[in-house]
Design an enzyme around this catalytic site. Structure first.
Site, short mmCIF file in Angstrom:
data_model
loop_
_atom_site.label_atom_id
_atom_site.label_comp_id
_atom_site.label_asym_id
_atom_site.label_seq_id
_atom_site.Cartn_x
_atom_site.Cartn_y
_atom_site.Cartn_z
N HIS A 110 0.84 -1.21 0.00
CA HIS A 110 0.00 0.00 0.00
C HIS A 110 0.87 1.25 0.00
O HIS A 110 0.89 2.00 0.99
CB HIS A 110 -0.91 0.03 1.23
CG HIS A 110 -1.83 -1.14 1.35
ND1 HIS A 110 -2.82 -1.41 0.43
CD2 HIS A 110 -1.92 -2.12 2.28
CE1 HIS A 110 -3.48 -2.50 0.80
NE2 HIS A 110 -2.94 -2.95 1.92
N ASN A 118 -6.34 -13.38 8.89
CA ASN A 118 -5.73 -14.26 7.89
C ASN A 118 -5.94 -15.74 8.22
O ASN A 118 -6.05 -16.12 9.39
CB ASN A 118 -4.25 -13.95 7.76
CG ASN A 118 -4.03 -12.55 7.24
OD1 ASN A 118 -4.86 -12.03 6.50
ND2 ASN A 118 -2.94 -11.94 7.63
CA LIG Z 1 -5.44 -9.63 6.73
#
Ligand SMILES: [Ca+2]
Ligand SMILES: [Ca+2]
Length: 350
Positions: free
Chosen positions: A129, A265
């Protein structure tokens, strides 16, 4: 009349806050659970958002994520990729150097995924990012030099607000888009109002397409060992979606596993097919960070994922006194690594 309007507005605002607190489990606390032999990994202080491990036991750790609405203890420090050799007793971390020509100052790594080609070359795909945009960086891993050689940046109009990826072939991957709006306030509203505008993409040089829609906030993504099913964490829906992969890479939903925690995750134990989920038990505490009452950590172990009744166990839980904001857990040969969005990382021997 004026007073009534003010009272009505105040009432509406209060109702919104109450709904928001409930939606983000503001009062949830966890009972501590910890394997016997755990220690914090020296040298990781600013996050370890995602971790992937090669079949040889080398772990890659992405660190230093700066993301809207998430705490960050070193806002001016570029992100890093660490490596840990899990074959060694008491393994330590080493930062991987990144080849010249890549803009290291704006490196802001998020989800990662490794890929090994037919010639046994190892690649690390990293969601990046820079300047809060989303790009996909492909690095070749040079094991001898302990370095990453930058090969390519992938940008695409559909690759926005990417959270995690799973690589399925050379320059072919699934990616999750975790929110629709770029503005942080609107993102919060998007989650609260349950617009379900978050989705999963399939990317290949020939074709980029949305393959699964209707998520509140699609986050971690991984695949079953037989490569037939994909698992997608919907963080703010507190669920994991199991989808079947078709020959054209399209996906169809098989089932949804509901959990009482914000799933980040996902990783799969290659030996057993069990899923490990790094989770945020209290979403409120991570969105509104208070160092005196920090967010906790929680790792779920899910067995028999495809069965009607998967077995779900908590293998790690902490109220934030040791580990804050767990985002990933992964095993290799009875060794467990737990990473966090912005805090430390834990190494356990099971
Ligand atoms: Ca993540
Ligand atoms: Ca990942």
């Amino acid at each position: 009349m004026g007073k009534l309007v003010v009272l009505a507005l105040l009432g509406a605002a209060l109702a919104l806050i109450v709904a928001f607190r409930q939606r983000f489990s503001a009062s949830r606390e966890v009972e501590p659970v910890e394997p016997r032999n755990c220690q914090l990994i020296e040298g990781i202080e600013n996050g370890s958002e995602d971790i992937d491990i090669l079949p040889s036991g080398l772990a890659f750790i992405s660190s230093g994520l700066k993301y809207p609405g998430m705490p960050n203890f070193a806002p001016n420090k570029p992100g890093q990729i660490f490596m840990m050799d899990l074959n060694k007793p008491n393994p330590s971390i080493q930062e991987l150097s990144i080849s010249n020509g890549f803009d290291k100052a704006s490196f802001n790594p998020h989800g990662i995924s490794t890929f090994i080609d037919e010639d046994h070359n190892v690649y690390l795909y990293v969601v990046n990012h820079p300047r809060m945009e989303s790009t996909l960086e492909i690095f070749k891993f040079e094991e001898q030099q302990r370095s990453l050689v930058h090969l390519k940046t992938i940008e695409h109009e559909l690759l926005k607000s990417v959270n995690d990826i799973f690589v399925v072939g050379p320059e072919q991957f699934y990616a999750t888009r975790d929110h629709y709006f770029a503005n942080h306030f609107l993102t919060l509203l998007e989650m609260l109002m349950d617009f379900r505008w978050s989705h999963v993409l399939f990317y290949s040089p020939k074709e980029v397409k949305v393959v699964a829609k209707g998520f509140n906030s699609a986050n971690g993504i991984t695949i079953s060992p037989d490569k037939k099913y994909i698992y997608i964490a919907d963080a703010t829906d507190k669920s994991i979606c199991v989808m079947k992969i078709h020959d054209n890479w399209n996906l169809t939903q098989l089932k949804v596993i509901h959990l009482d925690t914000f799933v980040d995750n996902l990783t799969v134990d290659p030996d057993t097919g069990d899923v490990l989920a790094g989770c945020h038990p209290n979403g409120w505490k991570i969105l509104f960070y208070n160092p005196k009452d920090p967010p906790g950590s929680e790792v779920l172990h899910i067995q028999d994922v495809l069965s009607e009744k998967p077995k779900i166990n908590t293998i790690y839980a902490n109220n934030g006194s040791v580990l804050q904001g767990s985002s990933v857990a992964i095993v290799y040969n009875r060794k467990l690594l737990i990473g966090t969005v912005f805090h430390k990382a834990l190494y356990c021997e099971l």
